[in-house]
Design an enzyme around this catalytic site. Structure first.
Site, mmCIF file in Angstrom:
data_model
loop_
_atom_site.group_PDB
_atom_site.id
_atom_site.type_symbol
_atom_site.label_atom_id
_atom_site.label_comp_id
_atom_site.label_asym_id
_atom_site.label_seq_id
_atom_site.Cartn_x
_atom_site.Cartn_y
_atom_site.Cartn_z
ATOM 1 N N GLY A 1 -9.871 -3.520 -1.968
ATOM 2 C CA GLY A 1 -9.682 -4.887 -2.430
ATOM 3 C C GLY A 1 -8.326 -5.154 -3.045
ATOM 4 C CB VAL B 1 -4.976 -8.633 -8.137
ATOM 5 C CG1 VAL B 1 -4.849 -10.048 -7.598
ATOM 6 C CG2 VAL B 1 -4.845 -8.632 -9.668
ATOM 7 C CB SER C 1 -17.022 -7.635 -12.339
ATOM 8 O OG SER C 1 -16.219 -8.270 -11.366
ATOM 9 C CB CYS D 1 -10.173 -11.432 -4.128
ATOM 10 S SG CYS D 1 -11.392 -11.050 -5.402
#
Length: 216
Positions: free
Chosen positions: A73, A75, A163, A179
């Site tokens: 993925g 950030v 999360s 993302c």
């Protein structure tokens, strides 16, 4: 039975780097006798980068640390008021026919989030090609409420996790392209009118993960 056992550990509020180091240490040391575990944590503010992340997606870090990780993925942001659950899972134990594949594993994690949100009358959905959970309807349709990033080693052992935004200061999300998507709206349960205690949502999501990863 060890193969079906998933231990839940509450680690409280913990610096991201401490959790990251502990996940790798645990995974390095585990063997066929090590039980699978879910770690529930809450982090002080931090931006984390996936292996393929473009650092330019951090638009303005301000005083928040930026940490490179080995998950998949782009950030994302972690901070107080967010449920974070790390999944130390041996995928070879999670399927009666030999191994739970990564795609199925992601599907089960996302389903656990969808089910947890549904219990609070929030309708979440998957978006093809964009891991995580997004709002399906209402004023905030399309906003992201949960993020997902994993590391799956060649032996089938996983770490990192999921999360879910419960009651956060959301402004740091506007300092990044979440993302990797410019202008992606992010949301939390509190903004949607759900004032649930963080520990309640932590427990609910952990229970759903345990159930979906045990019934295979």
């Amino acid at each position: 039975m060890l193969d079906n056992q998933i231990i839940v550990r509450y680690r409280g509020q913990e610096d991201y780097q401490k959790s990251f180091d502990a996940m790798r240490t645990f995974t390095d040391a585990r063997d066929e006798h090590s039980a699978d575990e879910l770690w529930i944590v809450e982090h002080p503010p931090v931006f984390t980068l996936g292996l393929g992340a473009d650092r330019s997606h951090v638009l303005a870090a301000h005083d928040i640390p930026v940490i490179q990780t080995d998950r998949g993925g782009e950030v994302t942001f972690h901070g107080p008021g967010q449920v974070v659950i790390y999944l130390m899972i041996d995928l070879r134990r999670r399927h009666t026919k030999g191994r739970l594949f990564a795609r199925e594993f992601v599907f089960k994690i996302e389903q656990a989030v969808i089910d947890t949100l549904q219990a609070y009358n929030i309708v979440g959905e998957r978006v093809e090609g964009a891991p995580g959970i997004y709002l399906k309807e209402g004023q905030w349709q399309g906003a992201k409420i949960a993020a997902l990033g994993l590391k799956v080693r060649a032996n089938g052992c996983t770490y990192h996790g999921v999360s879910l935004n419960v009651a956060m200061d959301l402004s740091p999300f506007s300092w990044i392209n979440p993302c990797g998507y410019k202008g992606l709206a992010t949301i939390d349960m509190q903004t949607l009118g759900v004032n649930a205690p963080l520990n309640q949502v932590q427990h609910a999501l952990a229970q759903r993960l345990q159930h979906l990863l045990t019934v295979v």
